[in-house]
Structures are given as C-alpha cells and as structure tokens.
Design an enzyme around this catalytic site. Structure first.
Site, short mmCIF file in Angstrom:
data_model
loop_
_atom_site.label_atom_id
_atom_site.label_comp_id
_atom_site.label_asym_id
_atom_site.label_seq_id
_atom_site.Cartn_x
_atom_site.Cartn_y
_atom_site.Cartn_z
CG HIS A 201 -2.17 -0.83 1.01
ND1 HIS A 201 -2.10 -2.20 0.90
CD2 HIS A 201 -3.48 -0.51 0.89
CE1 HIS A 201 -3.32 -2.67 0.73
NE2 HIS A 201 -4.17 -1.67 0.71
CG ASP B 199 -9.96 -9.79 -6.25
OD1 ASP B 199 -9.45 -10.08 -7.35
OD2 ASP B 199 -9.52 -8.90 -5.51
CD GLU C 148 1.92 -33.91 -0.26
OE1 GLU C 148 1.85 -34.62 -1.30
OE2 GLU C 148 0.96 -33.71 0.49
#
Length: 452
Positions: free
Chosen positions: A219, A248, A291
C-alpha cells in the site's frame, strides 16, 4: 497508495464516529480494501491470485486448528489418530481432506502469483520490499508444509523426514549436531513429531504476520499493473471496492468450485498412496518423493551426483550431497536478488520481446523440473535434471542480467489510461506511441519519447 483523489472514510452514525475515534479499524479496512484504495484500472486476472492466497492461508489456519484438537503427536498413535479423525470426528474427513488439498491449492496460487511477478517484474523499484517479503512467505510456507507432511506418520512421512533432515548432516562441522538437534535423535521419533507439530502449528501465524507486512508494503507504492506504467492521475485508477472485490469474488467462487470438486470426488489425487501405510523404519519405499509442490527443488537436489574435486588430484572440495543442498537452497535464495539482477527500466514483459522469449523457456524449464522431481532417480531423468538445473541458474544469474542490458523494448503507453483506451488526451501523447525513439529518464518505466 495514497492519492489526493482517494475517497476518505466518513463515519455516518454516532457509534461509528466513536469507534473511529477510539479504534479506527473501519477506517483502516476502508483504506486497505475499500473504496478508499485506488487501484490501477487495467489489472488482469493474474492479479487475483494474491486474494486467493490470502483466502487459502486463512482456510488452512482454521482447518489446522480444528485438526489439532484431535491429533496426538506420538509415533505410537499418530497414524491411528488420522484414521480416528477421518472416521469418528464429526466432519473430520472434510477437515482432513480440506486441509490436505488446501495446501496444494495454496501452493498452486502462490506459484502463479510468483510467475506473474517474474513476467511483470513486480520485484522492481519501488516494490522491492514487497517482493522480498513475498520470498520470505514462500520459504515459511515450504517449512510449514514439510513439517505438516510428517504429521500423518505414514511411510512417506517418515522417510521424507529422514531424507530431508539428513541433508543437514552434509553441512561441514555443524551438520550432524544440527541434524540431531532438529530431529531429537538419530532418526525421526517422538521428539521429531512433537517438534514438527509445534512448529507446524506456529508457523502459519508467523506467515500471517509477514502477509500483513507484505500488504502494508504494497500500500505504500500501490499495486503494479500489466503495462508497468505508474499511476499518474485519477482516471488511471478505480476504487478497489466494488470493482475488484466483485472481480476477486467471482474468481474465488470459480476456484472454490474446482477445490470442492477435488475434496469431494478426488481427495487423494495429489497424495502419495504409501502415506496410507503406517511408518515402518525397517521398510524403505521403492521411491521416496515429497509432495508435488517440492518437486522442482527436489529435482535440483538430486541433480548433483558427483563430488566437486580438484582436477587431477582427486581431492574432494565439496561432496555431491552438500552441493545438492547448496543448490536447492540457492534456487530460492536467488529470488532475493532479482531486483538488482534485472536492470531493465521496463517492467512489463509485454514490452520486452527478448525477455518474453526467455521467460517462456524458463517456464518450460520449471515444468520439466516439476516432472523430474517426482520421477525415478535413473537415466535419462538424472541427466535431464542436470540440464534443467543448469538452465535454471543460468536464467537468473546470466541470461536475465544480459537481456536487461541489451534488449530494445517496445514503445510503451504514456499512461495506464492510454494502455486501456488506446488514447489519453490529458497525457498529451498520440494514440499510438511511435515505433522509434529514445528512453526518457523522466518518464516512468523507461517510456519512449516521440521520435523527432
């Protein structure tokens, strides 16, 4: 991003005025994600993945807390506790499958988020800190996911922990004591499970704290955009709400549809079947793999099969195991230096023709590493891993710096408005920038001045 044209929060009732005076949380939220936060008007769907990553982080924390209430970090009962959660706890199967697949979806959106940053050079000034904090988040995610993979105490959990913690033993002098300290012994045991469970529970909250810093840093300069041109005036932006909250929200709903489909109909698709067999230190699996989201870095680790020696002497400088460990960690740590390796004044890959070609070659390289990380450690996979690993480091350390110096970028729009509408009368520029020109040091992102 703070502009004079940003809408200011104005409490309407006496209660909201009192809250705003004592604890201005509504003002903070309004400024961060509301109509008070102006966002470039040309963001495409690649800018949706940050919000998705935030959602899956919160989802993982909530489901993880619920699962922790029913889990026991004890090698005698850990595997059985997972079965207990699945069979006896109300909606335990949903929590377990949601948490396991949530990790995969979390990494999916993070990888897409990172590759968007690579293509649009989101690491360039003035957003270096945003990028650096993002890399820290990724490293914390890797550590958290690895420790979580150990908790079910299946075959792949045990042997994955043994292999990965064994890598620390390759570090000269301090490696073996460090490994014993981390594991709590010479092989994964109760101490290992307790430590990993504690850290797996703690680290997501650390990640959440770094995410807050990440958003805070965002920001300050404001969001980047596909054109790479900085915001100049009010017409270049729209309020985050309702425009991007709607965008979104729609995209989140789409991704959650795929996520729910996997949880309900193919919950074990991304898991390894050996992990449904209880850990047995006396029975080594035929193929030990992590994984899927660790595959590229596991491929880099396994690419080093020979020691680094002094020629004609046979004196070993660095053993192959240590070389693999160094390369595996360096493959992520090199991302910290991207803001200084890529010196091009142009951000967006859309205006960098030579960079764009090498970027897609790099994408193919990463796809290859993803595949090779799960393949058997045999030929031709070993040679291919070595080739792709070499290109991986060449891309960041050699190709990217050279390309950023020699390429001639395409003419850029003079403003975000021009990038969207094709013309910008206020900018005083023609609808289509000229094909030839010279870099303008005062224009944002190396925009080209009209040729005289």
């Amino acid at each position: 991003m703070s502009f004079a044209w940003a809408n200011q929060y104005e409490p309407k009732t006496d209660f909201t005025k009192w809250i705003d005076e004592k604890l201005p949380l509504p003002r903070l939220v309004y400024s961060a994600i509301g109509a008070g936060y102006p966002v470039p008007r040309n963001l495409n769907y690649m800018w949706n993945f940050g919000v998705l990553a935030g959602f899956f982080l919160v989802f993982q924390i909530i489901t993880g807390v619920v699962l922790a209430m029913h889990y026991a970090a004890n090698t005698e009962v850990a595997f059985g506790q997972i079965e207990h959660i699945m069979r006896d706890v109300n909606y335990g199967w949903l929590m377990k499958y949601g948490h396991a697949n949530g990790a995969s979806f979390f990494f999916m959106v993070i990888y897409l988020h990172i590759f968007r940053g690579f293509y649009y050079s989101s690491y360039k000034a003035p957003r270096e800190m945003i990028w650096l904090l993002g890399v820290v988040i990724f490293l914390l995610m890797m550590a958290t996911a690895f420790m979580g993979y150990v908790l079910p105490w299946g075959q792949m959990s045990f042997w994955g922990a043994k292999v990965i913690t064994g890598l620390f033993g390759a570090i000269p002098f301090i490696g073996e004591p460090l490994q014993v300290w981390l594991v709590g012994g010479y092989a994964p045991n109760d101490s290992t499970l307790n430590r990993f469970f504690s850290l797996h529970f703690l680290l997501p909250f650390v990640i959440l704290g770094v995410v807050i810093l990440h958003i805070w840093a965002l920001h300050i300069p404001g969001s980047s955009n596909p054109s790479g041109v900085e915001v100049k005036k009010e017409s270049d932006t729209v309020p985050f709400h309702p425009y991007y909250t709607a965008k979104d929200g729609w995209f989140l709903g789409l991704i959650l549809t795929f996520f729910a489909t996997m949880v309900f109909f193919a919950p074990n698709l991304l898991g390894h079947p050996d992990n449904w067999v209880e850990a047995n230190p006396l029975s080594t699996p035929a193929l030990i793999v992590p994984e899927w989201y660790f595959y590229p870095f596991y491929a880099i680790l396994r690419a080093f099969t020979g020691d680094l020696t002094i020629p004609f002497t046979g004196i070993v400088l660095i053993e192959a195991k240590l070389l693999g460990v160094i390369a595996m960690f360096a493959s992520i740590l090199v991302w910290f230096f991207l803001p200084w390796l890529d010196k091009s004044p142009v951000r967006s890959g859309a205006y960098r023709p030579l960079f764009k070609k090498f970027f897609w070659v790099f994408v193919v390289c990463m796809a290859g590493l993803f595949y090779l990380g799960g393949a058997k450690p045999e030929e031709p996979f070993i040679v291919l891993s070595q080739i792709f690993t070499a290109y991986y480091f060449l891309h960041f350390l050699v190709i990217l710096p050279i390309v950023s110096q020699i390429e001639i970028p395409k003419p850029m729009p003079f403003s975000i408005t021009e990038a969207v509408l094709g013309r910008d009368d206020d900018a005083g520029s023609p609808p289509t920038p000229p094909a030839a020109g010279k870099p303008d040091s005062d224009a944002p992102d190396g925009a080209l001045q009209p040729a005289e």
